[in-house]
Design an enzyme around this catalytic site. Structure first.
Site, mmCIF file in Angstrom:
data_model
loop_
_atom_site.group_PDB
_atom_site.id
_atom_site.type_symbol
_atom_site.label_atom_id
_atom_site.label_comp_id
_atom_site.label_asym_id
_atom_site.label_seq_id
_atom_site.Cartn_x
_atom_site.Cartn_y
_atom_site.Cartn_z
ATOM 1 N N CYS A 127 0.802 -1.226 0.000
ATOM 2 C CA CYS A 127 0.000 0.000 0.000
ATOM 3 C C CYS A 127 0.834 1.275 0.000
ATOM 4 C CB CYS A 127 -0.977 -0.011 1.168
ATOM 5 S SG CYS A 127 -0.247 -0.376 2.763
ATOM 6 N N HIS A 164 -2.125 6.982 3.256
ATOM 7 C CA HIS A 164 -0.683 6.913 3.492
ATOM 8 C C HIS A 164 -0.033 8.113 2.829
ATOM 9 C CE1 HIS A 164 -1.190 3.150 5.309
ATOM 10 N NE2 HIS A 164 -0.604 2.344 4.463
#
Lengths: 341, 341, 341, 341
Positions: free
Chosen positions: B148, B241
């Site tokens: 990710c 993120h």
């Protein structure tokens, strides 16, 4: 032993409060005046301050807040937690009137004749004070501590740079809410969010560590020759600035050598073990907030070393830093001249 | 048009749920089976899942959770959100049985004959699938999407690297809670805290972007020659993120050139204006979570370029990535063979 | 003075750690054994524990974790921070073997012959211990402290109820993450969220305060006759349970009378001034976490009184509570029989 | 169909932004002017606003912010998100000049001739507008929506009270950061903390629900006769006000009867199943933020019923509420007179 009279400028702010708290229990200093803006002057300190800690220290609440003038708030040592704009105007007046101003504010930090000091790194830079007084014709003087994120970064770099000159540094900071003061950042902007910008912060991180780690030459500091590339962020943590640091040296420094640098360093910087350290929750209060914790230290195989440093922005980065500088000034400067009080 | 039957392995986890949600409204795919661990198999999906979103999509709750075997959950395309250990064992069985497994799991990502794909970057790497099938004697095959955080970093680097080869990268990530799945990180560890460690994450960030940005040679991917120095952190943000990135090129890339790289790039990466962007709160859901936002772009005068990138870890970094790869596989691979269902 | 040997069951959990920390610096107790589950037994305490505080107290890390059996971990006083299931099985074994078990666990709290004690409220209930030993034929015995939220509520109500009998109470709690232990609540569930449910908590709040504020009759406690209507919530705060309380009396209690009740109360409960208090950040650590802070006190013109109480769930609500009960037991019970150690 | 011209006062604030966003895509309204304080007037809306959402709706950014005067910002319907002080002064001027002012501000809510409306509860109270115009000699008029926490509480109570008269209510609110506007509460005060005080909020919760649930008599609203005892708190959640409610009736209402009340209620209030609901993360955006979710419903055996309600403070509690009232006004009032625009 007689305690040295000290006063605090900007005593009602987040940093001012912490300075007051440290002074209230200080063995060598006696807090004789708290000063703040016009809005607060004349009020009891307890009424003027939005106290953020548990309780006001005893004896402090009844002090009447003074205006920020040498007449009202002068003392042999004056600790300043003023904002930059006010500091630029007010601090020279105190220095001219004979006070040794130990300031957390930014305006004079990078001036050639102003000592920018972290005692554990460059106490010798205090010698600039003579130059400053001579040049400016001040009886007192100004001594500065660095920006809060800079303090963490400079202390993390010092043990390495003293051992082997650093060439380049990339740093990403994760800075706490309290670094913005109060009210500072709106909760609506910070809850569950990251803000990758703090006005003016990166310039300070680029320049201040080089002065702090510079060497005292003929009447001036020769900046350390490394370069810093910073990216700052604000994160939803109350206290504690973290710095994720990449260090490149001219000549490779091995992990075990780097570990030795920290182990051999005295005071203020501590290695912390464990795979997930340092952390604000567990490490920010070490050494009453004056210890910078270093972890995640390893060669990265790309630039050189990687490490994560953490320090308490309000203590090591501000209030504690100012009080430590005041102690240094008291020990090295005050002894050389007549005590005013 | 007939929709293609697809199934989901690991359908009850945080990523699996998001895949199910995307498939439930997908125009080309028909969700025919949800599979999960023994503990869940046999239950209604609505009863087995700790659904983290607003509401279960219609028609999904009554599906009976299947065991993760080709017999029970096979389909022409199988999307896998399994944990690494289970994936290593289970996914080859599906591939052997004829399914094209599009996986979010890590075990096969770096295997020489497994395409690691972000369609906007390296759809051509899908050609490895032929090699894979031949070598392993599989009728189906495995196609992976990256980690990710890697997805965000690779997409942020792609427009630059395609224009001028990158030499070195230093990156600090600020990763969201949902990246650890559910239950993932304990709230007591993350509230008001930063954890500068995520097991196994840095190795993925060091290697996967090089494969993604590598070039397809004779039957294999030649990794991009740059090196990555990562430091990961987990912060108290739910989704999104962030990556603070320093990029060094062999030859200087000016800020305006870098801006052009992004402006000329089609799809998935967007520049965001404003002094304090990108931010999870404001930017994480762009493009239904599939857009990586880039801001803070400038020459740093030290290493080269500085930038901050943000992407939705569960969408661009996992569920959306898997579905995008499934679409790619459906368009380029399925057409070439008989449809099983 | 010889210190009394004590051991801790469940020493690796969130509450167990806090008990260990308190005992490590305790003037009257000597920590002779830490015990925990099979998984931890045999390891060094430092290796077995996921220590959540700053640092392990000195001398504790090298203790070898014992199994939870009287042979391995018996002591004149045994403090238990076991989970309910284990406690139900293990604690009677220790009591039978002669230990005075001071427990934070819930299983025996409401048993007729088990003293449920907050020393500042009902130290006299300790007399039930004689009955318990006689009935059960135990040489030792079990003494319990209440549920963490209950402790805050009961202490907030005690000064009022002692002055004028309470009839009905409506309470909404805002409980901290650490009340769920570690790992407890997933960060993904709690960041920026409220969870209006904690399994089993409301039943404890309905019953335990009535026993704590009950009166000692002939060999049993006659529960206080008021009724409690609770709604619990979990909120994104690390430490500190807050209770928003509505109190109805048989006969009106004026605000100034209520204030007098608190001012005249000795120990453990403190009024806090200020329009926005109490607050976890500022008040949770008062009295080393043992003080319950009360604010927002006023007649509501509807039911009777309104107030907000706050206490540290891990200290006043668990570890500190257990140690306080151990001190009570040491003073009142141990003196009456031969000291085993 | 011609769309009705509308303008927004206080368009740059947190609530104003949300109103603008709703109007920008509204089928019946055409946003013709945005107005704000002197500081913003004359700027492009895009430059004047600190936009908190993802992106400015198309076509809105180039509007020039107007001063809050009828000349500059008048329209048949004017939606006001002004602060209380400004609203008190400015809104009557618009009403006098012929606009129907639909306001989120508090000053006129409790005035006898001002309709305080939640369309799903008391659309009939709009009849007060005739009285208002007559008394005040206004061509236009003022229609108010309630306080943000009140909206949630009143909607949660309405289905019950319509079925069986409520006698007393105790409520504890857990209110989100966005309820305080921007900048609102300092992050340093709210991160990991609870503030049990919001200035002026409790008085609104005591009075407004009674007017909303009151009955229209001869030219005035007869307030519902129940009494409310509120305690408000601010918690670290971005959006979503939760209310923990205790309801006492004259005659007992069984749980199953209460469930029937909600099931039979049309629009705006929804029961949510599950042991740990409602939750801000999962339920706040239901119905585009206009649905109030009710859970934890049960008899408490003490006062009567217990329940937890949740609603989006900026939508159901402010912007969406104002737009819903504007729709009501457009349908019922505008039809009766000539359209000015």
């Amino acid at each position: 032993m007689t305690r040295i009279p000290v006063s605090v400028l900007g005593a009602t702010g987040v940093v001012g409060q912490r300075i007051v708290r440290r002074l209230a229990r200080h063995p060598r200093f006696e807090l004789v005046a708290v000063a703040a803006s016009e809005r607060s002057a004349g009020k009891r300190y307890a009424d003027a301050v939005h106290w953020l800690e548990e309780d006001l220290p005893e004896g402090v609440g009844d002090l009447i807040v003074q205006p920020c003038t040498p007449d009202a708030a002068g003392a042999p040592i004056v600790l300043s937690a003023l904002d930059a704009t006010t500091a630029r105007e007010v601090e020279p007046a105190f220095a001219r009137a004979g006070s040794l101003v130990v300031t957390n504010a930014s305006p004079f930090r990078m001036e050639e004749d102003v000592p920018l000091i972290i005692p554990e790194i460059n106490a010798d830079h205090l010698a600039l004070l003579d130059l400053q007084r001579e040049r400016r014709g001040w009886e007192g003087g100004i001594v500065a501590n660095p920006n809060c994120a800079t303090a963490v970064i400079a202390l993390a770099l010092a043990p390495l740079h003293r051992h082997r000159p650093i060439r380049r540094v990339a740093v990403t900071t994760l800075q706490a809410a309290s670094g913005a003061g109060h009210p500072g950042v709106a909760s609506l902007d910070l809850l569950g969010n990251v803000i990758p910008h703090i006005a003016g912060e990166e310039e300070k991180i680029r320049t201040e560590p080089r002065k702090l780690l510079g060497t005292l030459g003929l009447g001036r500091v020769i900046a350390a020759p490394f370069k810093v590339s910073p990216q700052v962020t604000r994160i939803p943590v109350a206290h504690g600035h973290m710095a994720s640091i990449t260090v490149e040296f001219g000549e490779t420094l091995k992990t075990h050598e780097a570990l030795e640098c920290y182990r051999g360093w005295e005071g203020a910087v501590e290695l912390v073990d464990g795979p997930a350290r340092p952390q604000p929750r567990r490490d920010v209060d070490r050494g009453e907030g004056m210890t910078v914790t270093v972890g995640q230290l390893r060669e990265d195989g790309v630039f050189g070393l990687r490490l994560v440093a953490l320090g308490h922005n309000l203590e090591r980065g501000a209030a504690g830093a100012a009080v430590a500088n005041a102690e240094l000034v008291a020990a090295r400067v005050l002894g050389r001249r007549e005590l005013v009080a």
